[in-house]
Design a protein around this motif. Structure first.
Motif, PDB file in Angstrom:
ATOM      1  N   CYS A   3       0.838  -1.193   0.000  1.00  0.00           N
ATOM      2  CA  CYS A   3       0.000   0.000   0.000  1.00  0.00           C
ATOM      3  C   CYS A   3       0.877   1.248   0.000  1.00  0.00           C
ATOM      4  CB  CYS A   3      -0.913   0.025   1.224  1.00  0.00           C
ATOM      5  SG  CYS A   3      -2.094  -1.328   1.282  1.00  0.00           S
ATOM      6  N   ASN A   4       0.358   2.323  -0.600  1.00  0.00           N
ATOM      7  CA  ASN A   4       1.037   3.608  -0.476  1.00  0.00           C
ATOM      8  C   ASN A   4       0.979   4.072   0.977  1.00  0.00           C
ATOM      9  OD1 ASN A   4       1.697   3.937  -3.193  1.00  0.00           O
ATOM     10  ND2 ASN A   4      -0.318   4.783  -3.674  1.00  0.00           N
ATOM     11  N   PRO A   5       1.962   4.853   1.409  1.00  0.00           N
ATOM     12  CA  PRO A   5       1.895   5.393   2.778  1.00  0.00           C
ATOM     13  C   PRO A   5       0.611   6.186   2.976  1.00  0.00           C
ATOM     14  CG  PRO A   5       4.057   5.783   1.804  1.00  0.00           C
ATOM     15  CD  PRO A   5       3.182   5.262   0.708  1.00  0.00           C
ATOM     16  N   LEU A   8      -2.390   9.514   9.079  1.00  0.00           N
ATOM     17  CA  LEU A   8      -3.190   9.045  10.211  1.00  0.00           C
ATOM     18  C   LEU A   8      -4.670   9.293   9.967  1.00  0.00           C
ATOM     19  CD1 LEU A   8      -1.119  10.139  13.348  1.00  0.00           C
ATOM     20  CD2 LEU A   8      -1.557   7.817  12.548  1.00  0.00           C
ATOM     21  N   GLN A   9      -4.989  10.402   9.337  1.00  0.00           N
ATOM     22  CA  GLN A   9      -6.385  10.727   9.071  1.00  0.00           C
ATOM     23  C   GLN A   9      -6.995   9.730   8.081  1.00  0.00           C
ATOM     24  OE1 GLN A   9      -3.829  12.972   9.056  1.00  0.00           O
ATOM     25  NE2 GLN A   9      -4.375  13.885  11.042  1.00  0.00           N
ATOM     26  N   GLU A  10      -6.230   9.349   7.065  1.00  0.00           N
ATOM     27  CA  GLU A  10      -6.714   8.371   6.087  1.00  0.00           C
ATOM     28  C   GLU A  10      -6.894   7.004   6.731  1.00  0.00           C
ATOM     29  OE1 GLU A  10      -4.779  10.149   1.950  1.00  0.00           O
ATOM     30  OE2 GLU A  10      -3.556   8.911   3.284  1.00  0.00           O
ATOM     31  N   LEU A  11      -5.925   6.601   7.564  1.00  0.00           N
ATOM     32  CA  LEU A  11      -6.051   5.330   8.281  1.00  0.00           C
ATOM     33  C   LEU A  11      -7.276   5.337   9.186  1.00  0.00           C
ATOM     34  CD1 LEU A  11      -2.408   4.438   9.418  1.00  0.00           C
ATOM     35  CD2 LEU A  11      -3.855   3.112   7.887  1.00  0.00           C
ATOM     36  N   HIS A  17     -14.936   2.484   9.655  1.00  0.00           N
ATOM     37  CA  HIS A  17     -16.028   1.649   9.133  1.00  0.00           C
ATOM     38  C   HIS A  17     -15.995   0.232   9.706  1.00  0.00           C
ATOM     39  CE1 HIS A  17     -17.120   4.759   6.268  1.00  0.00           C
ATOM     40  NE2 HIS A  17     -15.840   4.843   5.918  1.00  0.00           N
ATOM     41  N   LEU A  18     -14.986  -0.081  10.495  1.00  0.00           N
ATOM     42  CA  LEU A  18     -14.816  -1.435  11.026  1.00  0.00           C
ATOM     43  C   LEU A  18     -14.979  -1.456  12.546  1.00  0.00           C
ATOM     44  CD1 LEU A  18     -11.648  -2.392   8.950  1.00  0.00           C
ATOM     45  CD2 LEU A  18     -14.013  -2.965   8.415  1.00  0.00           C
ATOM     46  N   LYS A  19     -16.002  -0.792  13.024  1.00  0.00           N
ATOM     47  CA  LYS A  19     -16.162  -0.619  14.469  1.00  0.00           C
ATOM     48  C   LYS A  19     -16.276  -1.943  15.218  1.00  0.00           C
ATOM     49  CE  LYS A  19     -18.311   3.952  14.203  1.00  0.00           C
ATOM     50  NZ  LYS A  19     -19.531   4.754  14.441  1.00  0.00           N
ATOM     51  N   SER A  20     -16.887  -2.948  14.598  1.00  0.00           N
ATOM     52  CA  SER A  20     -17.090  -4.223  15.288  1.00  0.00           C
ATOM     53  C   SER A  20     -15.904  -5.172  15.136  1.00  0.00           C
ATOM     54  CB  SER A  20     -18.357  -4.904  14.766  1.00  0.00           C
ATOM     55  OG  SER A  20     -18.215  -5.210  13.390  1.00  0.00           O
ATOM     56  N   VAL A  21     -14.884  -4.751  14.378  1.00  0.00           N
ATOM     57  CA  VAL A  21     -13.724  -5.603  14.111  1.00  0.00           C
ATOM     58  C   VAL A  21     -12.523  -5.075  14.884  1.00  0.00           C
ATOM     59  CG1 VAL A  21     -12.167  -6.485  12.332  1.00  0.00           C
ATOM     60  CG2 VAL A  21     -14.590  -6.130  11.806  1.00  0.00           C
ATOM     61  N   LYS A  22     -11.859  -5.970  15.614  1.00  0.00           N
ATOM     62  CA  LYS A  22     -10.652  -5.552  16.321  1.00  0.00           C
ATOM     63  C   LYS A  22      -9.554  -5.194  15.314  1.00  0.00           C
ATOM     64  CE  LYS A  22     -11.161  -7.855  20.784  1.00  0.00           C
ATOM     65  NZ  LYS A  22     -10.453  -8.666  21.813  1.00  0.00           N
ATOM     66  N   ALA A  23      -8.835  -4.106  15.592  1.00  0.00           N
ATOM     67  CA  ALA A  23      -7.777  -3.642  14.690  1.00  0.00           C
ATOM     68  C   ALA A  23      -6.458  -3.573  15.456  1.00  0.00           C
ATOM     69  CB  ALA A  23      -8.130  -2.272  14.123  1.00  0.00           C
ATOM     70  N   GLU A  51      -1.689   6.508  19.809  1.00  0.00           N
ATOM     71  CA  GLU A  51      -2.646   7.208  20.669  1.00  0.00           C
ATOM     72  C   GLU A  51      -3.747   7.868  19.842  1.00  0.00           C
ATOM     73  OE1 GLU A  51      -2.137   9.650  24.769  1.00  0.00           O
ATOM     74  OE2 GLU A  51      -0.989  10.410  23.054  1.00  0.00           O
ATOM     75  N   TYR A  52      -3.368   8.453  18.713  1.00  0.00           N
ATOM     76  CA  TYR A  52      -4.350   9.069  17.812  1.00  0.00           C
ATOM     77  C   TYR A  52      -5.334   8.022  17.294  1.00  0.00           C
ATOM     78  CZ  TYR A  52      -6.294  11.621  13.836  1.00  0.00           C
ATOM     79  OH  TYR A  52      -7.151  12.215  12.948  1.00  0.00           O
ATOM     80  N   LEU A  53      -4.807   6.843  16.891  1.00  0.00           N
ATOM     81  CA  LEU A  53      -5.668   5.793  16.337  1.00  0.00           C
ATOM     82  C   LEU A  53      -6.555   5.165  17.410  1.00  0.00           C
ATOM     83  CD1 LEU A  53      -3.145   4.114  13.876  1.00  0.00           C
ATOM     84  CD2 LEU A  53      -5.102   5.566  13.295  1.00  0.00           C
ATOM     85  N   VAL A  54      -6.089   5.116  18.635  1.00  0.00           N
ATOM     86  CA  VAL A  54      -6.941   4.642  19.725  1.00  0.00           C
ATOM     87  C   VAL A  54      -8.105   5.611  19.929  1.00  0.00           C
ATOM     88  CG1 VAL A  54      -7.065   4.277  22.225  1.00  0.00           C
ATOM     89  CG2 VAL A  54      -5.164   3.323  20.928  1.00  0.00           C
TER      90      VAL A  54
END
Length: 314
Positions: A3-5, A8-11, A17-23, A51-54
């Motif tokens: 994948c292209n880099p 954080l905002q894009e990630l 959209h994957l709220k029910s899936v552990k990431a 921390e941002y992604l959490v």
């Protein structure tokens, strides 16, 4: 294919959209540049991103293979550590409960959250007795933990090249050298091994889609690999394992030996019904046995050389 880099905002937008899936964030390189273990700026930059992604994407934890790296992150004493599960990666090669306990001890001392799952080494897939014992011993000590198995790597059984292969990838990730692992494997590694003795593929500890139910009492989750092989591969592979059936070339479901599908078509359905019992009772004494060779002759077709359109790899 990589994948292209992403920012954080894009990630965060994708994970939202994957709220029910552990990431889990993959921090599972075998090692990093030695100087970075002591670089507080580097370590805090990583933890800032996590921390941002959490906060914005409900990130569950990290997957790691380098215990030095885990302890280096731990040394920052950041509050975010307690919010992140630290999950040992598949290449920690946890093939016994004792090895799992040693890893858990390191995690508990690090300040990271205890892992909600553990993926056992692929070698156990064919050793059902040891697999059951290892899984049961871990569950007795840590009842909530989920056991995960890797199904479709398709690499050499107890691969002699694995540690150096991973180390060379990590070495290239430091930026010190170019990644030459494909060329090395093609010339003197696993490609030569399988090209000269393709019947040894059956010795690889993969799990066929049709045999998933045989592991239902042992494992909670089946892990699939091959994210670098493109969307078509992933869709085919995921559908096959969900449906627990595949009509095509078994090699087209494998990650490490996917390249072999250009040379052979192994009729997956011709392996029914006794394949699972055969491979889980195998002695691995290949010099005294011709079962894999005979099975390969019965199920595999030699494919002529063709040039594939580039879109077939996407």
């Amino acid at each position: 294919m990589r994948c292209n880099p992403a920012t954080l905002q894009e990630l965060s937008k994708g994970l939202h959209h994957l709220k029910s899936v552990k990431a889990y964030g993959l921090l599972n390189t075998r090692f990093i540049h030695p100087g970075l273990y002591h670089d507080t700026s580097f370590l805090n930059q990583i933890l800032d991103k996590l921390e941002y992604l959490v906060a914005h994407s409900h990130l569950t934890g990290i997957v790691f293979s380098d215990a030095y790296f885990l302890n280096a992150l731990s040394g920052t004493k950041r509050d975010i550590l307690a919010c992140l599960e630290a999950v040992p990666g598949i290449n920690c090669m946890i093939d016994s409960s004792q090895k799992a306990m040693a890893m858990f001890e390191i995690i508990e001392q690090s300040g990271f959250k205890f892992p909600g799952k553990i993926v056992l080494d692929r070698s156990l897939n064919r050793d059902i007795r040891q697999l059951e014992k290892t899984g049961n011993d871990i569950r007795k000590k840590f009842p909530p933990i989920r056991i995960e198995l890797l199904a479709n790597e398709g690499c050499i059984y107890h691969c002699p090249f694995k540690f150096v292969h991973d180390a060379q990838i990590s070495f290239s990730n430091t930026g010190s050298v170019a990644n030459k692992t494909f060329q090395t494997n093609h010339a003197i590694g696993c490609h030569v091994y399988f090209f000269n003795t393709p019947e040894k593929f059956f010795k690889s500890p993969f799990i066929r889609p049709e045999d998933i139910d045989a592991y239902a009492a042992i494992a909670d989750t089946i892990k699939l690999c091959g994210r670098t092989l493109g969307i078509n591969f992933l869709c085919r592979c995921i559908c096959a394992y969900i449906q627990k059936s595949f009509e095509g070339n078994l090699l087209e479901l494998m990650d490490a030996t996917h390249w072999l599908s250009d040379h052979y078509h192994i009729k997956n359905k011709k392996l029914d019904p006794g394949f699972f019992n055969m491979v889980t009772n195998c002695t691995k004494a290949c010099k005294e046995c011709s079962i894999c060779r005979n099975l390969f002759l019965e199920t595999a077709i030699n494919k002529p050389f063709t040039l594939k359109p580039y879109k077939d790899f996407l």
